[in-house]
Design an enzyme around this catalytic site. Sequence first.
Site, mmCIF file in Angstrom:
data_model
loop_
_atom_site.group_PDB
_atom_site.id
_atom_site.type_symbol
_atom_site.label_atom_id
_atom_site.label_comp_id
_atom_site.label_asym_id
_atom_site.label_seq_id
_atom_site.Cartn_x
_atom_site.Cartn_y
_atom_site.Cartn_z
ATOM 1 C CB SER A 1 90.020 -69.282 -13.018
ATOM 2 O OG SER A 1 88.975 -69.231 -12.101
ATOM 3 C CD GLN B 1 85.224 -75.578 -11.950
ATOM 4 O OE1 GLN B 1 83.974 -75.223 -11.715
ATOM 5 N NE2 GLN B 1 85.692 -76.741 -12.641
ATOM 6 C CB SER B 2 85.397 -68.137 -13.948
ATOM 7 O OG SER B 2 84.789 -66.963 -14.233
ATOM 8 C CG ASN B 3 81.567 -69.132 -9.162
ATOM 9 O OD1 ASN B 3 81.305 -70.125 -9.290
ATOM 10 N ND2 ASN B 3 82.428 -68.578 -8.188
ATOM 11 C CB ALA C 1 83.167 -67.911 -17.160
#
Length: 338
Positions: free
Chosen positions: A79, A81-83, A85
Amino acid sequence: MTTSPMQILNSMPRARLAHLPTPVEPLPNLSKHLGGPELWIKRDDQTGLATGGNKARKLEYLMGEALRIRADSVITAGSTQSNHARQTAAAAAKCGLECHLVLYAPGASPPANLSGNVLLDVLLGASIHWTEEHAPYRETISQVEETLRAQGKQPYVVPYGGSSRVGMMGYVTAIQELADQATVTGELDTVVFASSSGGTQAGLIVGSYLTGWLGKVQLLGISVDEREATLGPRVANLVNEGAQALGLNWWVNDDVADINDDYLGGGYAVVGDAEREAIQLLAQCEGILADPVYTGRALAGLIDLVRRGEFRAGRRVLFWHTGGAAALFAFTRELGLG
Ligand SMILES: *Cc1c(COP(=O)(O)O)cnc(C)c1O
């Protein structure tokens, strides 16, 4: 001579990326505030890789594999705000690999203001491919992979959430790390954590099997976005794949994972009163930051279970903090703070 599961685990390619072991600490003020069990915390929010989190442990094995196959680039997805990623971008930078992130955004258009994790993605040098496709983003990942291969590159696809037979090994070793810290914590009754793509929970289960914790220490995953009927079989599949990879003669059923799906609230990344209260309590009792999407929700679940008297006084309950605080900066409004 047969090879033991531990020998297989120790011989797996692993890039040393995380700050380990992470500390375990008591939560005296929060325990006192809530009454009930003795609460502890495992600080996987301090694993490094550009503000920490559970993906650092998975990425040690995933990047180990990428380097083994001589990849020159990695692709993963999540998403906005992917941690996962963000930590993949940091790991790729550290390993000298190009990083391509497939990120979800409505209308496939980038957010007007870069903040939180996505700001860090850009800072870490990742190329972002915006998509409207939902998790697990298979089609868009394949497109990016094809494009890179056409350019003569050798990409390695890091699965969604880093949850695969390779990535989950990070939590097989993590359980052994926690077992070694029993001199600090004493014997634990329950370990509580946020569960989503399942790799953390699957790794913890396999690790528990190896350390003899299974059936002794309860491993309770608070689901962040899926019903147990979906998450349970996903975790069980990963457990079976991981056990097979380690040469274990052990098969589990779909109900192997202890999952609580009572705290899905308004859905993925929707911050409600329970998450807001949990984040504020941890911050103001202990000076520790939980995140709005995963740990805030899991902690809210734990707090509710304590208030309902699920854990008797004197029990030792450890909250495994899986990170994510970088996302706080993108949730000012949802946190009711601006
Ligand atoms: C990804 C993530 C989780 C969930 O871990 P899974 O292995 O995907 O189940 C929990 N907390 C944070 C902060 C995460 O980024």
